[in-house]
Design a protein around this motif. Structure first.
Motif, short mmCIF file in Angstrom:
data_model
loop_
_atom_site.label_atom_id
_atom_site.label_comp_id
_atom_site.label_asym_id
_atom_site.label_seq_id
_atom_site.Cartn_x
_atom_site.Cartn_y
_atom_site.Cartn_z
N GLN A 253 0.82 -1.22 0.00
CA GLN A 253 0.00 0.00 0.00
C GLN A 253 0.86 1.27 0.00
O GLN A 253 0.31 2.37 -0.07
N ILE A 254 2.17 1.11 0.10
CA ILE A 254 3.06 2.28 0.18
C ILE A 254 3.63 2.58 -1.20
O ILE A 254 4.17 1.69 -1.88
N ASN A 255 3.53 3.82 -1.62
CA ASN A 255 4.06 4.26 -2.91
C ASN A 255 5.44 4.88 -2.66
O ASN A 255 5.56 6.06 -2.32
N PHE A 256 6.48 4.10 -2.82
CA PHE A 256 7.83 4.56 -2.52
C PHE A 256 8.29 5.64 -3.50
O PHE A 256 9.06 6.54 -3.15
N VAL A 257 7.86 5.52 -4.76
CA VAL A 257 8.24 6.52 -5.75
C VAL A 257 7.65 7.89 -5.39
O VAL A 257 8.33 8.92 -5.45
N GLN A 258 6.36 7.90 -4.98
CA GLN A 258 5.73 9.14 -4.58
C GLN A 258 6.41 9.72 -3.34
O GLN A 258 6.57 10.95 -3.23
N GLU A 262 8.01 13.49 -3.11
CA GLU A 262 7.61 14.45 -2.08
C GLU A 262 8.80 14.91 -1.24
O GLU A 262 8.92 16.11 -0.91
N MET A 263 9.72 13.99 -0.88
CA MET A 263 10.90 14.37 -0.09
C MET A 263 11.81 15.29 -0.88
O MET A 263 12.38 16.26 -0.34
N THR A 264 11.95 15.03 -2.20
CA THR A 264 12.78 15.89 -3.04
C THR A 264 12.19 17.29 -3.14
O THR A 264 12.90 18.31 -3.08
N GLN A 265 10.85 17.36 -3.25
CA GLN A 265 10.19 18.65 -3.35
C GLN A 265 10.33 19.44 -2.05
O GLN A 265 10.51 20.66 -2.07
N MET A 266 10.29 18.74 -0.91
CA MET A 266 10.46 19.41 0.38
C MET A 266 11.85 20.02 0.50
O MET A 266 12.02 21.12 1.01
N ILE A 267 12.85 19.31 -0.01
CA ILE A 267 14.22 19.84 0.03
C ILE A 267 14.34 21.07 -0.87
O ILE A 267 14.98 22.08 -0.50
N CYS A 268 13.72 21.01 -2.06
CA CYS A 268 13.78 22.16 -2.98
C CYS A 268 13.12 23.39 -2.36
O CYS A 268 13.64 24.51 -2.45
N ASN A 269 11.95 23.18 -1.73
CA ASN A 269 11.25 24.30 -1.10
C ASN A 269 12.07 24.89 0.05
O ASN A 269 12.08 26.11 0.25
N TYR A 270 12.77 24.01 0.80
CA TYR A 270 13.59 24.49 1.92
C TYR A 270 14.73 25.36 1.41
O TYR A 270 15.03 26.43 1.98
N VAL A 271 15.36 24.95 0.31
CA VAL A 271 16.47 25.72 -0.26
C VAL A 271 15.98 27.08 -0.75
O VAL A 271 16.62 28.12 -0.51
N LYS A 272 14.84 27.09 -1.45
CA LYS A 272 14.30 28.35 -1.97
C LYS A 272 13.93 29.31 -0.84
O LYS A 272 14.17 30.51 -0.92
#
Length: 358
Positions: A253-258, A262-272
């Motif tokens: 039931q876990i979508n590892f790709v998603q 999401e973790m990559t997007q969180m890092i991008c938002n933190y840098v910005k």
């Protein structure tokens, strides 16, 4: 005339201990003749047998070659003590061959130990079995010369251990003989000859402590069920292929790709937000990328499961855990536990070899 001479004059006899005599009593020194002291005094570091039999020496300092008093007290301390390697009390049976400080401070009859002995030195394995009867590819002469040079320069664990009959000076200089405990079951009545752990823990007559290395990995060897093969060859488990494992799909039931997106997007938002710059303009140091790439994956588990891993020393499948309800299975697991076997081994009575059995 000889009888009259002997009756008139007192003649000192040679001390039976010779150069090894440590008695300093005046009466003993007057009654017995001893070899002269080494002219180098406390500065002598010659531990050769011929030299030690020719001269008497001052005692070896208890601190050996690491003694600081030879620098602080100078001539006075050097005149009373020698500073060289202590003879190891275990000699050629020393089990501390991988303790570099011990090897440096104490003298052994064998050459410097190979850092890969006993099981990881490929050269010594080829030295013992250049053609082990299973491999048709013979070792070329240049490689064999290199192997012989290595095995003559460094010492390795003798496969026969306490059962070894080779007492030649050459053999004793290139091998270390570890005296393992004899099998408590006796050779004829031992019913554990098919168990690798048992053969690796106890000595058996006519069986090498360190068996020859089978040419085939354990998963491919067709003779694994033959006792005559097992008592002669050990198998490299590192090359075993992973067998069939039960699959429960607990993470379906876990979508590892998603999760990754999401973790990559969180890092991008933190840098910005923090550094006011676009993610594409960020330069990540290579050593940081290498460090992250070297990280081992970590799997989360509840506290009782983690405690079970610590207690047993390994991870178990669910089916394996279910078998722990069987008392016979549990007894076998406990008997094979490393710490339990260490305790039991200390209680096994030592059995001396009879003449000619080795």
């Amino acid at each position: 005339m000889d009888d009259v001479h002997c009756e008139i004059f007192i003649h000192r006899r040679k001390c039976s201990d010779g150069c090894q005599c440590l008695v300093t009593d005046a009466h003993h020194l007057a009654d017995f003749d001893h070899p002269e002291y080494c002219p180098d005094g406390g500065r002598c570091t010659n531990m050769g047998k011929d030299h030690l039999n020719l001269y008497r020496h001052v005692p070896i300092c208890k601190n050996g070659i690491d003694c600081d008093r030879r620098y602080t007290q100078g001539a006075q301390h050097l005149a009373q003590f020698r500073h060289c390697q202590h003879p190891c009390e275990f000699g050629g049976n020393c089990v501390h061959f991988h303790d570099q400080k011990h090897i440096t401070n104490e003298q052994h009859p064998f050459n410097p130990p190979c850092p890969y002995t006993p099981f990881s030195c490929k050269m010594f394995a080829k030295f013992l079995q250049p053609n082990n009867g299973q491999n048709n590819n013979s070792t070329n002469q240049n490689e064999m010369n290199e192997i012989r040079t290595h095995c003559c320069r460094y010492s390795h664990i003798c496969p026969w251990g306490r059962l070894c009959n080779d007492q030649s000076e050459e053999h004793l200089s290139i091998t270390i003989h570890i005296a393992r405990q004899m099998c408590p079951n006796g050779n004829n009545s031992c019913n554990q000859m098919m168990e690798e752990d048992h053969l690796d823990s106890f000595s058996h007559l006519n069986v090498r402590d360190m068996r020859l290395l089978c040419y085939y990995p354990g998963s491919e060897c067709r003779d694994r069920a033959k006792v005559e093969h097992i008592i002669k060859y050990r198998h490299n488990y590192m090359l075993d292929y992973l067998g069939v494992a039960q699959y429960f799909a607990l993470n379906k039931q876990i979508n590892f790709v998603q999760n990754q997106i999401e973790m990559t997007q969180m890092i991008c938002n933190y840098v910005k937000k923090t550094y006011k710059q676009a993610w594409t303009s960020v330069s990540v140091p290579k050593n940081l990328l290498d460090w992250i790439a070297a990280l081992q994956p970590i799997h989360r588990c509840v506290a009782p499961i983690f405690e079970s891993i610590l207690v047993h020393g390994h991870v178990m499948s669910r089916s394996y855990i279910q078998r722990l309800k069987d008392p016979t299975f549990v007894a076998g697991i406990v008997d094979q536990h490393k710490r339990v076997r260490t305790i039991l081994a200390s209680q096994v009575p030592h059995k001396e070899l009879r003449e000619g059995e080795a």
